[in-house]
Scaffold this motif. Structure first.
Motif, short mmCIF file in Angstrom:
data_model
loop_
_atom_site.label_atom_id
_atom_site.label_comp_id
_atom_site.label_asym_id
_atom_site.label_seq_id
_atom_site.Cartn_x
_atom_site.Cartn_y
_atom_site.Cartn_z
N ALA A 113 12.13 46.48 4.86
CA ALA A 113 13.59 46.59 4.89
C ALA A 113 14.25 45.41 4.17
N VAL A 114 13.73 44.21 4.40
CA VAL A 114 14.28 43.02 3.72
C VAL A 114 14.08 43.14 2.22
N GLN A 115 12.92 43.59 1.78
CA GLN A 115 12.66 43.74 0.35
C GLN A 115 13.56 44.81 -0.26
N ALA A 116 13.79 45.90 0.45
CA ALA A 116 14.65 46.97 -0.07
C ALA A 116 16.08 46.48 -0.24
N VAL A 117 16.59 45.75 0.74
CA VAL A 117 17.95 45.21 0.64
C VAL A 117 18.03 44.20 -0.50
N GLY A 118 17.04 43.33 -0.60
CA GLY A 118 17.03 42.33 -1.67
C GLY A 118 16.95 42.98 -3.05
N ALA A 119 16.14 44.01 -3.19
CA ALA A 119 16.00 44.71 -4.48
C ALA A 119 17.31 45.39 -4.86
N ARG A 120 17.95 46.00 -3.89
CA ARG A 120 19.23 46.66 -4.17
C ARG A 120 20.27 45.65 -4.63
N TRP A 121 20.33 44.51 -3.94
CA TRP A 121 21.28 43.45 -4.32
C TRP A 121 20.98 42.97 -5.74
N TRP A 122 19.70 42.71 -6.03
CA TRP A 122 19.31 42.18 -7.34
C TRP A 122 19.66 43.17 -8.44
N LEU A 123 19.28 44.43 -8.28
CA LEU A 123 19.42 45.40 -9.35
C LEU A 123 20.87 45.84 -9.57
N ARG A 124 21.75 45.57 -8.63
CA ARG A 124 23.18 45.80 -8.87
C ARG A 124 23.75 44.75 -9.82
N TYR A 126 17.08 43.99 -15.07
CA TYR A 126 15.65 44.05 -14.80
C TYR A 126 15.30 43.14 -13.63
N GLY A 127 14.15 43.38 -13.06
CA GLY A 127 13.60 42.44 -12.10
C GLY A 127 13.12 41.20 -12.84
N PRO A 128 12.93 40.09 -12.13
CA PRO A 128 12.54 38.85 -12.81
C PRO A 128 11.21 38.95 -13.56
N TRP A 135 11.66 41.16 -16.65
CA TRP A 135 12.38 40.43 -17.70
C TRP A 135 11.43 39.49 -18.44
N LEU A 136 10.59 38.76 -17.70
CA LEU A 136 9.63 37.86 -18.34
C LEU A 136 8.65 38.61 -19.23
N THR A 184 11.67 37.92 -27.71
CA THR A 184 13.12 37.69 -27.70
C THR A 184 13.54 37.50 -26.25
N LEU A 185 14.77 37.06 -26.05
CA LEU A 185 15.31 36.95 -24.70
C LEU A 185 16.25 38.11 -24.43
N PRO A 186 15.78 39.13 -23.72
CA PRO A 186 16.67 40.28 -23.44
C PRO A 186 17.77 39.84 -22.47
N PRO A 187 18.92 40.51 -22.52
CA PRO A 187 19.99 40.16 -21.58
C PRO A 187 19.54 40.44 -20.15
N LEU A 188 19.85 39.51 -19.27
CA LEU A 188 19.44 39.67 -17.88
C LEU A 188 20.54 40.34 -17.06
#
Length: 68
Positions: free
Chosen positions: A32-43, A47-49, A52-53, A61-65
């Protein structure tokens, strides 16, 4: 290395001490904590960290984060 060692020590101490319902409750809480954190991040970010790497490394290149 210390993180792996610390995790192994904790797991060794927990084996046989936590009942299956406790393990299930812990797993569901972590999920549940991971799902909430992923939703917050992806809003906020495209990309995920790690994704992105990997994109930066493979395209050299450095894609926009952030989302526009």
């Amino acid at each position: 290395m210390t993180t792996t060692t610390d995790t192994a020590t904790v797991l060794r101490l927990a084996v046989g001490r936590v009942a299956p319902p406790g393990v299930l409750a812990t797993a569901l809480a972590l999920f549940a904590v991971q799902a909430v954190g992923a939703r917050w991040w992806l809003r906020r970010y495209r990309y995920g960290p790690l994704e992105w790497l990997l994109r930066a490394w493979t395209t050299l290149t450095l894609p926009p984060l952030r989302r526009s």
